[in-house]
Write an enzyme that holds these catalytic residues in place. Structure first.
Site, PDB file in Angstrom:
ATOM      1  N   SER A 195       0.745  -1.310   0.052  1.00  0.00           N
ATOM      2  CA  SER A 195      -0.022   0.115  -0.057  1.00  0.00           C
ATOM      3  C   SER A 195       0.887   1.220   0.031  1.00  0.00           C
ATOM      4  CB  SER A 195      -0.742   0.042   1.265  1.00  0.00           C
ATOM      5  OG  SER A 195      -0.090  -0.157   2.405  1.00  0.00           O
ATOM      6  N   ARG A 196       0.203   2.314  -0.448  1.00  0.00           N
ATOM      7  CA  ARG A 196       0.978   3.565  -0.031  1.00  0.00           C
ATOM      8  C   ARG A 196       0.825   4.034   1.256  1.00  0.00           C
ATOM      9  NH1 ARG A 196       2.864   6.145  -4.717  1.00  0.00           N
ATOM     10  NH2 ARG A 196       2.146   5.324  -6.624  1.00  0.00           N
ATOM     11  N   ALA A 197       1.530   5.178   1.671  1.00  0.00           N
ATOM     12  CA  ALA A 197       1.377   5.432   3.054  1.00  0.00           C
ATOM     13  C   ALA A 197      -0.107   6.059   3.109  1.00  0.00           C
ATOM     14  CB  ALA A 197       2.577   6.361   3.331  1.00  0.00           C
ATOM     15  N   THR A 199      -0.700   7.304   6.915  1.00  0.00           N
ATOM     16  CA  THR A 199      -0.260   8.329   7.927  1.00  0.00           C
ATOM     17  C   THR A 199       1.270   8.284   8.176  1.00  0.00           C
ATOM     18  OG1 THR A 199      -0.552   6.603   9.743  1.00  0.00           O
ATOM     19  CG2 THR A 199      -2.344   7.975   9.180  1.00  0.00           C
ATOM     20  N   THR A 204       5.866   1.381   1.266  1.00  0.00           N
ATOM     21  CA  THR A 204       6.629   0.461   0.186  1.00  0.00           C
ATOM     22  C   THR A 204       6.443   0.930  -1.170  1.00  0.00           C
ATOM     23  OG1 THR A 204       7.169  -1.440   1.554  1.00  0.00           O
ATOM     24  CG2 THR A 204       7.421  -1.745  -1.008  1.00  0.00           C
ATOM     25  N   ASP A 257      -6.417   0.434  16.254  1.00  0.00           N
ATOM     26  CA  ASP A 257      -6.055  -0.537  15.633  1.00  0.00           C
ATOM     27  C   ASP A 257      -5.800  -1.847  16.129  1.00  0.00           C
ATOM     28  OD1 ASP A 257      -5.088  -1.882  13.022  1.00  0.00           O
ATOM     29  OD2 ASP A 257      -3.159  -1.169  13.131  1.00  0.00           O
TER      30      ASP A 257
END
Length: 495
Positions: A195-197, A199, A204, A257
């Site tokens: 995934s993209r960032a 937070t 990666t 989370d």
């Protein structure tokens, strides 16, 4: 109908003038959930009331998300009505009052979420009642299976398909490109979607995007893996556990989370991506995501239990999460570290190299044919011989070509206020400085930190360098650093 030209991310929003006769007749109020039907399509949107004069009394405007879902023709006429309660409403209420949910009930919630039938308030309620220890092991399995069932799934055929994942919270821990290159160079399949960032200063996919194309669809991903054995792509264009992407957007602002949701999130995407053998890296440290060994052990047990239930062989690698890994924090800065390791540069950050070899070795040892201890030896050979670097370039070329990551326009040091010895590094605050400097939106922005706990410090020497694309962002990041001197805390040197 008209397009409002307002980005509300995933949330469909409807805009009506406060004097709209339809709104008055239906008794609509701000935040009412409204069914919008047009040309055989329907979307449920949250109502915002317009008090200005940019919208007519006989017009209804849609946010970008709602417009894309409904796709009306110019000048189309819509029918508005109160939306029916979502099918998952009763499930949400049941969970609030402590009922254990099964797979079908979780699936009902997720399908309503994907169809935008649940508001952010309802999704926040769902995330909250599933946080902490409110999901038992069987519920974690049920939620994982439900997440898999509402998305697409890749089938790679027979044979092992390797993968790895880090639970996060450790800046600069960019082992994935190195691990994938090593494992693929040794002839194993490792199709890595990341995934993209959300937070953090970099994910990666953000790091890889500074060097190659990552926005692949499933067809392109298959071609890359068939050709090179591995890939490093963004999962954004693929419907692999898409409900998880929605829940993540709710969890992050709430800073919730729970273990049950985190495990379901990780393993649903791994199973959907067709993985069979998965190594999970859990960094443990006072300012990492997982802060104690007891918490790491609890997560590890849940990962193994749920993994077995959905057909995955899970390995767990518990690592040191006390301080950042490598030097760079931010997409391009982390990419430079990765390339130095792959190129066997004498200046390569040693901690990143050793951690990547440890993880690659643990991934390889998930295979029954590889004896304990020999995985790291094989990994080191592939890296030292240059095979990993050649495979990395080959994967990049298959994904659209390789390019060197860029450099920031503005760089300024943050200097030590006094002599001393570096005590501890606050991972979260250092990551925050990198984000204020512009990462990951500006891929060249971030922080470079070469110091580690115990290092001797002299007054006026750089504690870290801030990289930014503009003077304003540079100043913003440095102001935060000055306001948080405990980001890198100093203690008096011992004589």
């Amino acid at each position: 109908m008209r397009r409002a030209g307002i980005d509300t991310y995933r949330q469909p929003v409807l805009y009506l003038h406060r004097d709209c006769t339809v709104s008055r007749a239906e008794g609509f109020a701000a935040l009412t959930r409204v069914s919008v039907k047009c040309a055989g399509q329907e979307v449920v949107a949250v109502l915002n009331i317009v008090t200005g004069d940019w919208l007519g009394k006989d017009e209804a405007a849609l946010s970008d998300a709602a417009w894309q879902m409904l796709a009306p023709e110019p000048g189309a006429i819509a029918i508005l009505a109160h939306a029916e309660p979502p099918r998952a409403a009763s499930v949400l209420r049941a969970k609030v009052f402590g009922t254990r949910l099964n797979e079908a009930q979780f699936e009902a919630v997720l399908r309503d979420a994907l169809a935008a039938r649940l508001s952010d308030i309802e999704l926040a309620a769902f995330v909250t009642v599933c946080a902490g220890d409110r999901l038992d092991l069987d519920e974690s399995v049920a939620l994982t299976r439900a997440m898999i069932s509402v998305g697409d799934r890749i089938d790679w055929g027979s044979g092992p398909v390797l993968d790895k994942h880090c639970v996060g919270g450790l800046p600069g821990n960019r082992t994935t490109p190195i691990v994938v290159s090593i494992v693929a160079a040794l002839g194993h399949r490792i199709p890595k979607t990341s995934s993209r960032a959300i937070t953090s200063p970099a994910g990666t996919a953000d790091v890889m995007a500074t060097m190659t194309d990552v926005d692949l669809d499933i067809g392109a991903l298959r071609n890359v893996v068939d050709r090179e054995g591995g890939c490093m792509a963004s999962g954004g264009r693929m419907r692999l556990s898409p409900a998880d992407d929605i829940l993540i957007q709710i969890e992050r602002p709430l800073d919730l989370d729970g273990d049950g949701q985190m495990v379901a999130s990780i393993l649903s995407k791994k199973a959907a991506a067709g993985s069979t053998h998965v190594l999970i890296d859990i960094p443990v440290g006072a300012t990492a995501k997982v802060r104690t060994m007891a918490a790491a052990d609890a997560i590890a047990r849940r990962l193994v239990f749920v993994g077995e239930a959905v057909g995955l062989r899970i390995g767990v690698h518990i690592s040191d999460g006390r301080q950042p890994v490598g030097r760079g924090i931010g997409p391009a800065l982390e990419a430079h570290d990765v390339l130095e390791v792959l190129r066997n540069s004498p200046q390569a950050p040693r901690d990143l190299r050793e951690r990547a070899l440890d993880v690659a070795g643990a991934v390889l040892e998930l295979l029954p044919a590889i004896a304990p201890g020999s995985g790291r030896i094989q990994a080191e050979g592939a890296l030292a011989s240059g095979a990993a670097m050649r495979k990395f370039i080959a994967i990049c070329m298959a994904q659209g070509g390789f390019r060197e990551p860029g450099r920031a326009r503005f760089v300024e040091p943050f200097v030590a206020p006094a002599d001393g010895q570096l005590g501890c590094i606050n991972n979260r605050q250092l990551a925050r400085i990198a984000k204020l400097a512009g990462a990951p939106r500006n891929p060249t922005a971030g922080v470079v930190c070469t110091l580690r706990e115990g290092d001797s410090i002299r007054r006026g020497m750089p504690l870290f360098l801030v990289h930014a694309g503009s003077k304003g962002e540079l100043a913003y990041a440095l102001d935060y650093a000055r306001a948080h001197p405990d980001t890198l805390s100093l203690r008096e040197s011992r004589s």
